[in-house]
Design a protein around this motif. Structure first.
Motif, PDB file in Angstrom:
ATOM      1  N   PRO A  23      -3.658   7.345  -2.376  1.00 27.30           N
ATOM      2  CA  PRO A  23      -2.869   6.116  -2.191  1.00 27.30           C
ATOM      3  C   PRO A  23      -3.235   5.077  -3.257  1.00 27.30           C
ATOM      4  O   PRO A  23      -4.345   5.079  -3.789  1.00 27.30           O
ATOM      5  CB  PRO A  23      -3.267   5.644  -0.786  1.00 27.30           C
ATOM      6  N   PHE A  24      -2.303   4.200  -3.563  1.00 26.61           N
ATOM      7  CA  PHE A  24      -2.567   3.136  -4.512  1.00 26.61           C
ATOM      8  C   PHE A  24      -1.872   1.863  -4.047  1.00 26.61           C
ATOM      9  O   PHE A  24      -1.064   1.876  -3.111  1.00 26.61           O
ATOM     10  CB  PHE A  24      -2.110   3.527  -5.929  1.00 26.61           C
ATOM     11  N   THR A  25      -2.208   0.769  -4.697  1.00 26.22           N
ATOM     12  CA  THR A  25      -1.696  -0.552  -4.318  1.00 26.22           C
ATOM     13  C   THR A  25      -0.851  -1.124  -5.441  1.00 26.22           C
ATOM     14  O   THR A  25      -1.239  -1.050  -6.615  1.00 26.22           O
ATOM     15  CB  THR A  25      -2.860  -1.519  -4.007  1.00 26.22           C
ATOM     16  N   MET A  26       0.287  -1.699  -5.081  1.00 23.22           N
ATOM     17  CA  MET A  26       1.138  -2.379  -6.052  1.00 23.22           C
ATOM     18  C   MET A  26       1.255  -3.847  -5.638  1.00 23.22           C
ATOM     19  O   MET A  26       1.584  -4.153  -4.496  1.00 23.22           O
ATOM     20  CB  MET A  26       2.532  -1.748  -6.112  1.00 23.22           C
ATOM     21  N   VAL A  27       0.977  -4.748  -6.567  1.00 22.19           N
ATOM     22  CA  VAL A  27       1.012  -6.185  -6.296  1.00 22.19           C
ATOM     23  C   VAL A  27       2.112  -6.813  -7.142  1.00 22.19           C
ATOM     24  O   VAL A  27       2.114  -6.683  -8.366  1.00 22.19           O
ATOM     25  CB  VAL A  27      -0.339  -6.849  -6.604  1.00 22.19           C
ATOM     26  N   LEU A  28       3.035  -7.491  -6.471  1.00 22.11           N
ATOM     27  CA  LEU A  28       4.144  -8.179  -7.133  1.00 22.11           C
ATOM     28  C   LEU A  28       3.944  -9.673  -6.919  1.00 22.11           C
ATOM     29  O   LEU A  28       3.977 -10.153  -5.779  1.00 22.11           O
ATOM     30  CB  LEU A  28       5.483  -7.716  -6.543  1.00 22.11           C
ATOM     31  N   ASP A  29       3.718 -10.407  -7.993  1.00 21.18           N
ATOM     32  CA  ASP A  29       3.412 -11.839  -7.912  1.00 21.18           C
ATOM     33  C   ASP A  29       4.479 -12.614  -8.678  1.00 21.18           C
ATOM     34  O   ASP A  29       4.605 -12.484  -9.895  1.00 21.18           O
ATOM     35  CB  ASP A  29       2.020 -12.116  -8.489  1.00 21.18           C
ATOM     36  N   ASP A  30       5.250 -13.437  -7.950  1.00 14.69           N
ATOM     37  CA  ASP A  30       6.355 -14.167  -8.565  1.00 14.69           C
ATOM     38  C   ASP A  30       6.261 -15.645  -8.202  1.00 14.69           C
ATOM     39  O   ASP A  30       6.450 -16.022  -7.043  1.00 14.69           O
ATOM     40  CB  ASP A  30       7.694 -13.604  -8.084  1.00 14.69           C
TER      41      ASP A  30
ATOM     42  N   ASP B 106       7.351   5.343   0.690  1.00 16.62           N
ATOM     43  CA  ASP B 106       6.944   4.112   0.020  1.00 16.62           C
ATOM     44  C   ASP B 106       7.400   4.097  -1.433  1.00 16.62           C
ATOM     45  O   ASP B 106       7.733   3.044  -1.975  1.00 16.62           O
ATOM     46  CB  ASP B 106       5.422   3.953   0.091  1.00 16.62           C
ATOM     47  N   LEU B 107       7.408   5.265  -2.079  1.00 19.81           N
ATOM     48  CA  LEU B 107       7.887   5.336  -3.468  1.00 19.81           C
ATOM     49  C   LEU B 107       9.369   5.023  -3.558  1.00 19.81           C
ATOM     50  O   LEU B 107       9.857   4.564  -4.595  1.00 19.81           O
ATOM     51  CB  LEU B 107       7.618   6.721  -4.051  1.00 19.81           C
TER      52      LEU B 107
ATOM     53  N   LYS C 193       0.859  -1.181   0.000  1.00 17.47           N
ATOM     54  CA  LYS C 193       0.000   0.000   0.000  1.00 17.47           C
ATOM     55  C   LYS C 193       0.895   1.230   0.000  1.00 17.47           C
ATOM     56  O   LYS C 193       1.586   1.527   0.977  1.00 17.47           O
ATOM     57  CB  LYS C 193      -0.904  -0.006   1.244  1.00 17.47           C
ATOM     58  N   VAL C 194       0.923   1.952  -1.098  1.00 17.48           N
ATOM     59  CA  VAL C 194       1.796   3.124  -1.255  1.00 17.48           C
ATOM     60  C   VAL C 194       1.035   4.360  -0.777  1.00 17.48           C
ATOM     61  O   VAL C 194       0.034   4.756  -1.377  1.00 17.48           O
ATOM     62  CB  VAL C 194       2.234   3.287  -2.724  1.00 17.48           C
ATOM     63  N   GLU C 195       1.522   4.966   0.305  1.00 21.72           N
ATOM     64  CA  GLU C 195       0.827   6.104   0.909  1.00 21.72           C
ATOM     65  C   GLU C 195       1.694   7.351   1.047  1.00 21.72           C
ATOM     66  O   GLU C 195       1.170   8.434   1.260  1.00 21.72           O
ATOM     67  CB  GLU C 195       0.306   5.714   2.302  1.00 21.72           C
TER      68      GLU C 195
ATOM     69  N   LEU D 229       3.464  -7.693 -12.360  1.00 19.74           N
ATOM     70  CA  LEU D 229       3.264  -6.514 -11.531  1.00 19.74           C
ATOM     71  C   LEU D 229       1.944  -5.867 -11.917  1.00 19.74           C
ATOM     72  O   LEU D 229       1.662  -5.695 -13.110  1.00 19.74           O
ATOM     73  CB  LEU D 229       4.414  -5.524 -11.697  1.00 19.74           C
ATOM     74  N   SER D 230       1.130  -5.532 -10.925  1.00 16.97           N
ATOM     75  CA  SER D 230      -0.177  -4.948 -11.218  1.00 16.97           C
ATOM     76  C   SER D 230      -0.497  -3.825 -10.255  1.00 16.97           C
ATOM     77  O   SER D 230       0.008  -3.788  -9.126  1.00 16.97           O
ATOM     78  CB  SER D 230      -1.271  -6.025 -11.151  1.00 16.97           C
ATOM     79  N   ILE D 231      -1.346  -2.888 -10.733  1.00 13.66           N
ATOM     80  CA  ILE D 231      -1.877  -1.788  -9.925  1.00 13.66           C
ATOM     81  C   ILE D 231      -3.391  -1.861 -10.058  1.00 13.66           C
ATOM     82  O   ILE D 231      -3.962  -1.404 -11.056  1.00 13.66           O
ATOM     83  CB  ILE D 231      -1.338  -0.427 -10.409  1.00 13.66           C
TER      84      ILE D 231
END
Length: 453
Positions: free
Chosen positions: A178-185, A99-100, A93-95, A112-114
């Motif tokens: 704020p936005f969400t970044m999802v990293l799936d590996d 976080d950036l 959760k980028v707030e 990678l998704s937003i």
């Protein structure tokens, strides 16, 4: 001087395949490949490969290409670490601007998704990279802008929509919302920096999951055909000749987790008094001297989770046997510390002292807290915490230690057994929906599993 593939150099001396990256040029051995096709002028160039280990990080392969005809040069870094047993999904959760600036390790196999923008970068479309959250967004913007001149000429309407979407991506770095970044590996080799280490990161949700059949096929772990040939063990079982695993040590080939050299791993089934059966696996590498052991449950997931709380009252508590499974969380409330699955210690059968030392060694390998990527404040905080762990391991500081295993496969020795231990509290609890989801139990079908849902 180039090393042979098995790690034996021209002098006949056994050396690890991946050596630490140092300033000594003579200690680094690169492999040169002549007559490599240049993708710019289609003449022959030279490719150099260097297998090395970056301190506080992991094994990598450094590749550089140089063409003497047109001057074209290129370099690339590819991970050479072992694919983990489970995939990993990191949700951040980028707030804030901090976080950036979080550092991100994104493997080539990671997507990678937003979700807020319904935006996704599929796996295997970008090379592996070490960057920041802001760098990930900038990279996505550059990728979309690359073909915009062609789109404007061929399809202006689509180009206009993409321009509007690029503007939305750029607005993310302004943090208006704020936005969400999802990293799936699925390989488990991607992760996001925790600036609060060793404390828990409240902005990050980390989930380890078993890979699907499609993911195993994509990674080359499984053939595309659904039918598999029966193994020797299956044939022996069918013939009534199954081996008694409890009476002997089995061995199978694997790679050393430190230098990647081929080594045997020994496996044995062990009965722990007043607990259950476990499988102990031990690996010893003759090349680099690395030793490791791992423990897995031999009885599946228990009906309830188990939480064990030990109040240390004497340094002798450090000699208690501990079985920590892969799903177990270790916490020390006095230090506001919680060891989650993100540190990758895995299953261990050791003593309480050995577990604390192992946690300390794992934290010392955190590149974002102690390496070149760390800040002065973060490095000082981590070193203070490591000093406190050392005091606990030496018996100079007595604390409360809690082991929480939703699978119920962890164990902390009761030195008064079979009588109750006055300093050890054991609680069995019903798992939450989220814990069952992490263990893969919500989708498990044990009856009529041949039928469609």
């Amino acid at each position: 001087m180039a090393a042979s593939p098995d790690g034996v150099d021209k002098t006949g001396e056994n050396k690890p395949l991946f050596r630490d990256l140092t300033g000594d040029i003579g200690d680094q051995e690169a492999t040169e490949i002549d007559d490599t096709l240049c993708m710019n002028c289609h003449e022959s160039g030279t490719t150099r490969l260097l297998m090395t280990r970056i301190p506080y990080f992991r094994e990598v392969v450094l590749m550089s290409f140089d063409c003497p005809h047109c001057g074209f040069a290129n370099n690339e870094l590819q991970p050479a670490s072992t694919i983990q047993e489970q995939g990993v999904r990191v949700t951040l959760k980028v707030e804030s601007s901090k976080d950036l600036n979080r550092q991100v390790v994104k493997a080539e196999s990671a997507s990678l998704s937003i979700p807020e923008l319904d935006f996704e970068v599929p796996p295997n479309t970008q090379k592996g990279v070490l960057t920041t959250v802001e760098g990930v967004i900038d990279r996505a913007v550059r990728g979309l802008e690359q073909e915009q001149p062609v789109r404007r000429a061929m399809d202006p309407a689509v180009a206009e929509k993409i321009d509007a979407f690029i503007e939305k991506l750029r607005e993310l770095t302004d943090l208006k919302t704020p936005f969400t970044m999802v990293l799936d590996d699925p390989t488990g080799n991607s992760f996001v920096e925790n600036p609060f280490a060793p404390s828990q990161d409240k902005n990050v949700t980390l989930v380890h999951y078993p890979r699907t059949r499609e993911q195993n096929i994509q990674l080359g772990f499984q053939a595309e055909t659904s039918e598999e040939e029966p193994t020797d063990t299956d044939k022996a079982t069918e013939n009534g000749e199954a081996e008694n695993l409890a009476d002997e040590v089995l061995s199978f080939n694997t790679n050393c987790p430190n230098c990647q050299s081929p080594v045997p791993t020994n496996m044995k089934v062990v009965d722990i008094p007043y607990f259950k059966q476990v499988i102990v696996m031990a690996t010893t590498c003759d090349r680099c001297g690395h030793r490791s052991n791992e423990v897995k449950s031999a009885s599946g997931v228990a009906e309830k989770g188990r939480r064990m709380t030990l109040n240390m009252t004497d340094p002798s508590d450090l000699t208690r046997d501990v079985l920590k499974s892969e799903t177990c969380t270790v916490s020390i409330p006095e230090l506001d510390f919680e060891l989650s699955l993100s540190y990758g210690i895995g299953g261990k059968f050791t003593t309480l002292e050995g577990l604390i030392i192992n946690i300390k060694e794992q934290l010392e390998m955190n590149a974002f807290s102690l390496g070149d990527s760390s800040t002065a404040a973060g490095s000082s905080k981590m070193r203070d915490f490591l000093a406190k762990l050392t005091e606990i391991a030496e018996g100079k500081r007595l604390v409360q230690i809690q082991l929480d295993d939703p699978a119920g496969n962890s164990y902390l020795q009761n030195v008064y057994a079979p009588d109750p231990d006055p300093e050890l509290v054991v609680e069995d609890y019903i798992r939450t929906h989220e814990q069952n989801e992490d263990l893969g139990l919500n989708q498990m079908k044990t009856e009529n599993y041949g039928e469609d849902s």
